[in-house]
Scaffold this motif. Sequence first.
Motif, PDB file in Angstrom:
ATOM      1  N   LEU A   1       7.287   7.790   3.276  1.00 37.50           N
ATOM      2  CA  LEU A   1       6.887   6.441   2.849  1.00 37.50           C
ATOM      3  C   LEU A   1       8.029   5.453   3.069  1.00 37.50           C
ATOM      4  O   LEU A   1       7.811   4.297   3.430  1.00 37.50           O
ATOM      5  N   ILE A   2       9.246   5.926   2.880  1.00 41.11           N
ATOM      6  CA  ILE A   2      10.420   5.077   3.138  1.00 41.11           C
ATOM      7  C   ILE A   2      10.573   4.867   4.652  1.00 41.11           C
ATOM      8  O   ILE A   2      11.013   3.815   5.105  1.00 41.11           O
ATOM      9  N   GLU A   3      10.161   5.878   5.413  1.00 35.31           N
ATOM     10  CA  GLU A   3      10.235   5.710   6.869  1.00 35.31           C
ATOM     11  C   GLU A   3       9.245   4.624   7.327  1.00 35.31           C
ATOM     12  O   GLU A   3       9.558   3.779   8.159  1.00 35.31           O
ATOM     13  N   ILE A   4       8.067   4.634   6.717  1.00 39.15           N
ATOM     14  CA  ILE A   4       7.055   3.620   7.071  1.00 39.15           C
ATOM     15  C   ILE A   4       7.546   2.223   6.691  1.00 39.15           C
ATOM     16  O   ILE A   4       7.390   1.261   7.428  1.00 39.15           O
ATOM     17  N   TYR A   5       8.155   2.113   5.518  1.00 37.11           N
ATOM     18  CA  TYR A   5       8.527   0.794   4.983  1.00 37.11           C
ATOM     19  C   TYR A   5       9.857   0.971   4.246  1.00 37.11           C
ATOM     20  O   TYR A   5       9.885   1.319   3.069  1.00 37.11           O
ATOM     21  N   PRO A   6      10.972   0.781   4.954  1.00 35.04           N
ATOM     22  CA  PRO A   6      12.277   1.210   4.416  1.00 35.04           C
ATOM     23  C   PRO A   6      12.814   0.411   3.239  1.00 35.04           C
ATOM     24  O   PRO A   6      13.598   0.938   2.470  1.00 35.04           O
ATOM     25  N   GLU A   7      12.450  -0.849   3.106  1.00 34.47           N
ATOM     26  CA  GLU A   7      12.940  -1.603   1.931  1.00 34.47           C
ATOM     27  C   GLU A   7      12.037  -2.806   1.700  1.00 34.47           C
ATOM     28  O   GLU A   7      11.294  -3.219   2.599  1.00 34.47           O
ATOM     29  N   ASN A   8      12.129  -3.361   0.503  1.00 33.29           N
ATOM     30  CA  ASN A   8      11.235  -4.489   0.213  1.00 33.29           C
ATOM     31  C   ASN A   8      11.762  -5.781   0.809  1.00 33.29           C
ATOM     32  O   ASN A   8      12.913  -5.856   1.248  1.00 33.29           O
ATOM     33  N   THR A   9      10.900  -6.780   0.831  1.00 29.37           N
ATOM     34  CA  THR A   9      11.251  -8.029   1.511  1.00 29.37           C
ATOM     35  C   THR A   9      10.874  -9.239   0.654  1.00 29.37           C
ATOM     36  O   THR A   9      10.021  -9.139  -0.224  1.00 29.37           O
ATOM     37  N   ALA A  10      11.527 -10.354   0.981  1.00 28.57           N
ATOM     38  CA  ALA A  10      11.143 -11.639   0.379  1.00 28.57           C
ATOM     39  C   ALA A  10      10.380 -12.411   1.451  1.00 28.57           C
ATOM     40  O   ALA A  10      10.944 -12.804   2.473  1.00 28.57           O
ATOM     41  N   THR A  11       9.074 -12.568   1.226  1.00 26.02           N
ATOM     42  CA  THR A  11       8.266 -13.339   2.176  1.00 26.02           C
ATOM     43  C   THR A  11       8.424 -14.819   1.850  1.00 26.02           C
ATOM     44  O   THR A  11       8.240 -15.233   0.702  1.00 26.02           O
ATOM     45  N   ILE A  12       8.781 -15.580   2.878  1.00 22.99           N
ATOM     46  CA  ILE A  12       9.013 -17.017   2.688  1.00 22.99           C
ATOM     47  C   ILE A  12       8.305 -17.759   3.829  1.00 22.99           C
ATOM     48  O   ILE A  12       8.223 -17.243   4.951  1.00 22.99           O
ATOM     49  N   TYR A  13       7.757 -18.904   3.518  1.00 22.03           N
ATOM     50  CA  TYR A  13       7.012 -19.668   4.524  1.00 22.03           C
ATOM     51  C   TYR A  13       7.916 -19.952   5.725  1.00 22.03           C
ATOM     52  O   TYR A  13       9.074 -20.363   5.553  1.00 22.03           O
ATOM     53  N   SER A  14       7.396 -19.767   6.942  1.00 19.17           N
ATOM     54  CA  SER A  14       8.252 -19.809   8.131  1.00 19.17           C
ATOM     55  C   SER A  14       9.020 -21.129   8.272  1.00 19.17           C
ATOM     56  O   SER A  14      10.199 -21.126   8.630  1.00 19.17           O
ATOM     57  N   LYS A  15       8.355 -22.242   7.959  1.00 25.38           N
ATOM     58  CA  LYS A  15       9.058 -23.536   8.131  1.00 25.38           C
ATOM     59  C   LYS A  15      10.191 -23.687   7.114  1.00 25.38           C
ATOM     60  O   LYS A  15      11.216 -24.295   7.400  1.00 25.38           O
ATOM     61  N   GLU A  16       9.982 -23.140   5.923  1.00 25.04           N
ATOM     62  CA  GLU A  16      11.054 -23.182   4.909  1.00 25.04           C
ATOM     63  C   GLU A  16      12.229 -22.325   5.385  1.00 25.04           C
ATOM     64  O   GLU A  16      13.386 -22.694   5.220  1.00 25.04           O
ATOM     65  N   ALA A  17      11.900 -21.159   5.964  1.00 22.28           N
ATOM     66  CA  ALA A  17      12.951 -20.264   6.470  1.00 22.28           C
ATOM     67  C   ALA A  17      13.749 -20.967   7.555  1.00 22.28           C
ATOM     68  O   ALA A  17      14.982 -20.890   7.589  1.00 22.28           O
ATOM     69  N   GLU A  18      13.042 -21.659   8.421  1.00 22.46           N
ATOM     70  CA  GLU A  18      13.700 -22.407   9.503  1.00 22.46           C
ATOM     71  C   GLU A  18      14.684 -23.419   8.921  1.00 22.46           C
ATOM     72  O   GLU A  18      15.828 -23.509   9.361  1.00 22.46           O
ATOM     73  N   LYS A  19      14.213 -24.131   7.890  1.00 26.20           N
ATOM     74  CA  LYS A  19      15.070 -25.140   7.242  1.00 26.20           C
ATOM     75  C   LYS A  19      16.355 -24.508   6.720  1.00 26.20           C
ATOM     76  O   LYS A  19      17.409 -25.100   6.723  1.00 26.20           O
ATOM     77  N   LEU A  20      16.206 -23.274   6.224  1.00 29.86           N
ATOM     78  CA  LEU A  20      17.352 -22.586   5.615  1.00 29.86           C
ATOM     79  C   LEU A  20      18.110 -21.724   6.630  1.00 29.86           C
ATOM     80  O   LEU A  20      19.001 -20.962   6.271  1.00 29.86           O
TER      81      LEU A  20
ATOM     82  N   PRO B   1       0.814  -1.229   0.000  1.00 33.64           N
ATOM     83  CA  PRO B   1       0.000   0.000   0.000  1.00 33.64           C
ATOM     84  C   PRO B   1       0.842   1.271   0.000  1.00 33.64           C
ATOM     85  O   PRO B   1       0.345   2.336  -0.324  1.00 33.64           O
ATOM     86  N   TRP B   2       2.135   1.162   0.377  1.00 37.88           N
ATOM     87  CA  TRP B   2       2.940   2.365   0.652  1.00 37.88           C
ATOM     88  C   TRP B   2       3.761   2.863  -0.499  1.00 37.88           C
ATOM     89  O   TRP B   2       4.420   3.888  -0.389  1.00 37.88           O
ATOM     90  N   GLN B   3       3.836   2.100  -1.559  1.00 37.54           N
ATOM     91  CA  GLN B   3       4.637   2.549  -2.691  1.00 37.54           C
ATOM     92  C   GLN B   3       3.862   2.364  -3.975  1.00 37.54           C
ATOM     93  O   GLN B   3       3.129   1.383  -4.127  1.00 37.54           O
ATOM     94  N   ARG B   4       3.993   3.293  -4.920  1.00 40.77           N
ATOM     95  CA  ARG B   4       3.428   3.120  -6.257  1.00 40.77           C
ATOM     96  C   ARG B   4       4.625   3.053  -7.215  1.00 40.77           C
ATOM     97  O   ARG B   4       5.040   4.054  -7.759  1.00 40.77           O
ATOM     98  N   MET B   5       5.165   1.883  -7.314  1.00 44.73           N
ATOM     99  CA  MET B   5       6.318   1.639  -8.167  1.00 44.73           C
ATOM    100  C   MET B   5       7.369   2.727  -8.008  1.00 44.73           C
ATOM    101  O   MET B   5       7.723   3.112  -6.915  1.00 44.73           O
ATOM    102  N   MET B   6       7.814   3.280  -9.151  1.00 46.93           N
ATOM    103  CA  MET B   6       8.946   4.205  -9.087  1.00 46.93           C
ATOM    104  C   MET B   6       8.508   5.628  -8.741  1.00 46.93           C
ATOM    105  O   MET B   6       9.329   6.495  -8.527  1.00 46.93           O
TER     106      MET B   6
END
Length: 738
Positions: free
Chosen positions: A630-649, A617-622
Motif C-alpha cells: 500500500l505504501i508502494e502504491i501511495y508512498p506519502e500523503n499530499t497537500a492538494t492545492i489549487y494549481s493557480k494558487e500553487a503557481e503564485k507560491l 482508498p489505499w489507507q485505513r488510518m493507522m
Amino acid sequence: MISRRDFLKFSGLLASSSILELDRDLGFLVPSAEAAQPEKEEKKLYGVCGICSMGCAYIAYVQNGWIVRLEGNPRDQIAEGKLCVKGRSSLNILYDPDRLKYPMKRTNPKKGIGVDPKWVKISWDEAIGMVATKFKEIIAKDGPQAIVIFARAKPHLKHFVKSIGTPNLIVHSNACDVSHDIAWESMVTGKGKGRPFTVDYENSRYILSFGWDGPGKSKNKWGRAVNNALEKGARLVVFDPRLSITASKAHEWIPIKPGTDLAVLLAMIRTIIIENLFDHEFISKYTIGFNELKGRVQQYTPEWAEKISDVPAGRIVRIAREFATTKPAVVASHKRDAGGPLYSNSFRVAQCFIIMNTLVGSIDRPGGRILDRKPKLPKEKDFVKYPEYPKAIKERIDGMERYPLTKKGNFFTVAQGILSKKPYPVKAALFWKYNLPSFPNRLRLEEALKTLDFIAVSDIYPTELTELADVVLPEGTFFEGKGLKERKYHAMYPQMALVEGIKPLYDTKGFKKVLYSILKKMALKEYVPDEEALKAFSKAKFEALGTTKKEIHSNGGIWTGDKEFKPKTEFGTPSKKIEFTPSLLKEKGFDPLPYWIEPKVMPNKEYPYRLIIYRTPWQRMMKTQNIPVLIEIYPENTATIYSKEAEKLNIKDGDYVWVESTTGKIKVKAHPSEGIRSDCVAIDHSFGHRGKGMSVAFGKGSNEGDLVPDMTIEEMLKNPDPSANVMWNEVVVKVSKA
Ligand SMILES: Nc1nc2c(c(=O)[nH]1)N[C@H]1C(S)=C(S)[C@@H](COP(=O)(O)OP(=O)(O)OC[C@H]3O[C@@H](n4cnc5c(=O)[nH]c(N)nc54)[C@H](O)[C@@H]3O)O[C@H]1N2
Ligand SMILES: Nc1nc2c(c(=O)[nH]1)N[C@H]1C(S)=C(S)[C@@H](COP(=O)(O)OP(=O)(O)OC[C@H]3O[C@@H](n4cnc5c(=O)[nH]c(N)nc54)[C@H](O)[C@@H]3O)O[C@H]1N2
Ligand code: SF4
Ligand SMILES: [Mo]
C-alpha cells in the motif's frame, strides 16, 4: 517504481523473516513456497475483514496452517465475492514481523517519542498483575476517576469501566460520527439507538452527496452499488470543495464553499416544501412537526444561500426539484461528510440530510436510507448477572457530563482536562485500539500522558503510543479471533458471518479476556462473567438463528434470514414517527429545528486556506500503514492545492511545502490540482507515524491532525453544537515552499 529486491530491503523484511515473500501478482506478502508446501486439499476458513467497519466477509485459504490467499465471500451481501485493495493486502498484518508478539514492560523510566522504552518480555500474569496492582493502588489513594480508559464503547468495556467505578471512558465518536448519531437518534431511531448505515444505492435514481465519498474510500459494496446505479441511469450530484473520487464519477460536481452546505440544504428544503414537491402521503402518515419545519425554512431563500455558499440560486432550485421529482432519490451520507464532525454547524447539516430524505419518502424505502435489519438474538445480560456497580462521580475528565445528548467521550478536550487536573488529577490510562495521531493536536495529549504515573496499551503493533506505555498488552489480529458478526454497513436483510480464526501466531490475548483477568486480579471477581453462563449465551445465539457453527460453515460461512423487504411504518422515537421537531432536543433545551449557523473560522489574509481532511482508498488510518504494497502504491500523503494558487507560491507537483495553522506546522508534499477550490488545502489522513517499531510506516508523510487545535471544555461549550463534534475542518492554514 522500485525493484522488488529494493522493496523488500526497504521494508526490512528479509532480515527478520525467511517465511515471507512479496507476491507481485497478488500484491501482498505470502508464506514462501518453502513454508507452504501445498497440501492435497486446501482448507477454507471464513472470516470478516477488520480493516474498516464495512466488515466484508472473506474466505481464507489455508495450507499447512498458513493463510495463503483471501477472497471475498460471494454469499455475503456486503462483499459479494470481492475485497478492496486494503482487505486483499491485509494478510500483511497477520504475517508482519513488526507485530507485538508478547507482553512487555518498560525498564527505561524516561518517557518520550523516540526514547527507547528498553522493553523486557514478561508473562501475561505479570502484565495483568501490573495493571491490577496499579489500578487498586490508585483507586485507594485518588479514587477510581483517576483512571481513564480510552477505548471503543463495546459492552465489555462499558462493563469494565463501571465495575472499577470511573466515569472516564473516552470513545472516538466525537471525532468520527457523533453528529449523525445524535441527529438519527432524535429524529428517527430513538435515544441511544444510533443510526443505520445501509443505503440502497443500487436502486436509487438520484444520488445527492454533500461530501459523501464512499467509493473514494474503496468501500467495497458502496463503490459497486454506485457504479451499478449509474449504469442503470441514476444521476449522481456531488457537492464537495474537493474533486473527490465520487465527484469524479458524478454528472455534476459543485465545489461548494466549505462549511456552507447547511445554507444550501435549508434553501433546498424550502424549495421542495413551497413548490409542493414533497411526498404528501409519507409526510402525513409517518412524520410530525411538518408545519413548524415549513415555518422555519421560509426565511432561507436560494438567493440568500447563494451569497453564503457560492452556489448559484438557480442551481440550488434545479437540483432540489430534480431530487424531489426523480424517484427514488437519496441524500447519501456516512460519517465524515458535511454532516460529520467537520464544522460548528455539522449537526444541523446531519438533521437536514434526514429531512431531505424524509420529504421524498426515502426513509426505509427501496432506493433510500434503510433502517437496521438485524436477526433477533438473545442479550448477554439475560445470561450473565452482575451485582450493582459502584457509584461513579458525575464529573468526567473531558467535561462531557455537560453535554446532555452524548456522553461517549471527547477527543478534543481530554488532554487539557488531564493537564488542568480539574476536576481532579488523573494518574493512569489504559488504551485499547487507539493511537496518538487520532487525536487533534496529538502533542498536547502526549504532554498530558507524560504527567501520568502509569499507562497500559493494547495494540497489535508497536506504535508511537506504545512508546509511552509502561506495559504493553498485545492483541491478536482479526485473522486470529473467533465469533459471529452481524452484517451492518449494508444489510438489506438480516445476515451473519462466521469468523473462524487461525491459531494465534504469538503470545497474544483478546482484550475482553484481558479485562476480565484484570478484574479478577483486582479482587472484583463478582464482575467477571461465569464461563458456563457465557457458553450458554453463545449456544443460545445459534439456537435463535436455528443453526450451528458447523452448519454455517458448510453453508459457505454465512447465515441469511428472511430476505423479504418489509418497509417500516413505525420508528423508534417517542411518537413512533419521524420527528422534524424532535422531543429529545426540545426536552434538553435545544432548538428542535435546523437553523443557519456560520462556520467557526474563515480563511483570512494571514491564513488564506481552509484545511480539508480526507481519506484515500489505499489507507485505513493507522491500521494499514505498515503494509508495504500500500505504501508502494501511495508512498506519502499530499497537500492538494489549487494549481493557480500553487503557481503564485512557486510550488510545483512534488515540492515539499510547510502547511501552518495557529496550532502547528507540518511539512508535506504538494499536489497542485484543478480539483479543489482556490481557498482550500486538502490533506489526507493516515500518515506521519513517529513509532520506530513500525518499520514501513515510520517517518512517511505527515499528520494533518497536528494542525487541528484541541480545546478546553469551556471553549467547546461556546459552539452551538449539541453533539460536541471535533470540527476537524474549522482550521485555516497558510502554505509556503519548504
Ligand atoms: N479507505 C478508507 N476507508 C475508510 C477510512 C479510511 O481511513 N480509509 N476510514 C473509515 C472511517 S473511521 C471513517 S469515519 C470514514 C471516513 O470516510 P468519509 O466519511 O468518506 O470521510 P472523508 O474521507 O474524510 O471525506 C470527507 C469528504 O468531505 C469533503 N468535505 C469537506 N468539507 C466539506 C464541506 O464543507 N462540504 C462538503 N459538501 N464536503 C466537504 C471532503 O473534501 C471529503 O471529500 O471512512 C471509513 N472508511
Ligand atoms: N488527524 C486526524 N485524526 C483523526 C481522524 C482524521 O481524519 N484525522 N479521524 C478520526 C476518526 S473518523 C476515527 S474513526 C478515529 C480512529 O482512531 P483510531 O481508532 O485510533 O485509529 P485506527 O487507525 O483505527 O487504529 C488505532 C490503533 O488500533 C490498532 N489496532 C488495529 N487492530 C487492532 C486490534 O485488533 N486490537 C488492538 N488492540 N489494536 C488494534 C492499530 O495498530 C492502531 O494503532 O480517528 C479520528 N482521528
Ligand atoms: S471495504 Fe475493504 S477494508 Fe473495508 S472491510 Fe471491505 S475489504 Fe476490508
Ligand atoms: Mo471514523
